[in-house]
Design an enzyme around this catalytic site. Sequence first.
Site, PDB file in Angstrom:
ATOM      1  CG  HIS A   1      -3.258  -3.346   4.170  1.00  0.00           C
ATOM      2  ND1 HIS A   1      -2.134  -2.715   4.617  1.00  0.00           N
ATOM      3  CD2 HIS A   1      -3.942  -2.424   3.457  1.00  0.00           C
ATOM      4  CE1 HIS A   1      -2.152  -1.459   4.183  1.00  0.00           C
ATOM      5  NE2 HIS A   1      -3.231  -1.265   3.480  1.00  0.00           N
TER       6      HIS A   1
ATOM      7  CB  CYS B   1      -0.975  -0.039   1.178  1.00  0.00           C
ATOM      8  SG  CYS B   1      -2.383   1.044   0.927  1.00  0.00           S
TER       9      CYS B   1
HETATM   10  N1  GLN Z   1      -1.942   6.800   2.405  1.00  0.00           N
HETATM   11  C1  GLN Z   1      -2.126   5.934   1.335  1.00  0.00           C
HETATM   12  C2  GLN Z   1      -3.514   5.937   0.708  1.00  0.00           C
HETATM   13  O1  GLN Z   1      -4.513   6.194   1.379  1.00  0.00           O
HETATM   14  C3  GLN Z   1      -1.735   4.554   1.798  1.00  0.00           C
HETATM   15  C4  GLN Z   1      -2.746   3.917   2.702  1.00  0.00           C
HETATM   16  C5  GLN Z   1      -2.274   2.627   3.270  1.00  0.00           C
HETATM   17  O2  GLN Z   1      -1.083   2.335   3.287  1.00  0.00           O
HETATM   18  N2  GLN Z   1      -3.198   1.840   3.766  1.00  0.00           N
HETATM   19  O3  GLN Z   1      -3.582   5.670  -0.461  1.00  0.00           O
END
Ligand code: GLN
Length: 267
Positions: free
Chosen positions: A210, A98
């Site tokens: 995730h 992510c």
């Molecule tokens: N901040 C990033 C987004 O919202 C990554 C989010 C995350 O790692 N879950 O796209």
Amino acid sequence: MKQLELTIGWLYPTLMSTYGDRGNVICLQRRCQWRNIHVSLINLDQQQPPETYQQVDLIVGGGAQDRQQAIVMSDLQGAKAHALGAKLEQGTPGVFTCGSPQLLGHYYEPKLGDTIPGLGLLDLTSKHPGANTPRCIGNIVFTITASPLAAELTTLWGDTPLVIGFENHGGRTYLGNVQPLGQVIKGYGNNGEDGLEGAFYRRAIATYAHGPLLPKNPFIADWLIQTALREKYQEEITLTKLDDSLALKAREAVLNKLNLTNRLNKA
Ligand code: GLN
């Protein structure tokens, strides 16, 4: 038989470990320990000098909120950025979730504030479309299409790998000249538009899943371990099989919930 050892480098654990991403690290540690492979863990954070990157055999990077990503990028500059890039180019395996792939790309445009420049190691860009656009949240299922990863996973697991995870991101990622990791069956993936999920470069797996990813998809954990051992010892090392019945049950439960039992395979 010689004692096998692996060193895992964990990128900025206190800043980048959302939605259970530390489970990926624990999964790698346990699957090594169950096989009597000595495993050590190094936090690749603000305290570490760039030279430390050379000691790691496998890299894990988790997700982060936009603000934390900006803090990480202010530290991951110069010699450190170069050291991480060199490891990936050498073929050190890694899993980046992510927020991490967003930072490995050219840039990330957050919901608020300035564009966060990335390391440019992966040819991709990410952009948050703004507060009025819903986040991409939910279970995700995808097939791995990246080469040679898909073929290697099939050899390792004995079946076509179907990846199950959970995504939660505002940013949308668009690939340039880099292979996607896979094809979305359920969920949003990189941007909810082109059906692509993640990216694969050298031996780096970049994904929006995730979950955490590895306990739900133990074949990816084993691919990372086996690839890291091969790189380190320059020989083919066959991993002993582990009892993955609980992981398989969890996978079955998710696929049931998503009405995808017809896609159920050994993986
Ligand atoms: N901040 C990033 C987004 O919202 C990554 C989010 C995350 O790692 N879950 O796209």
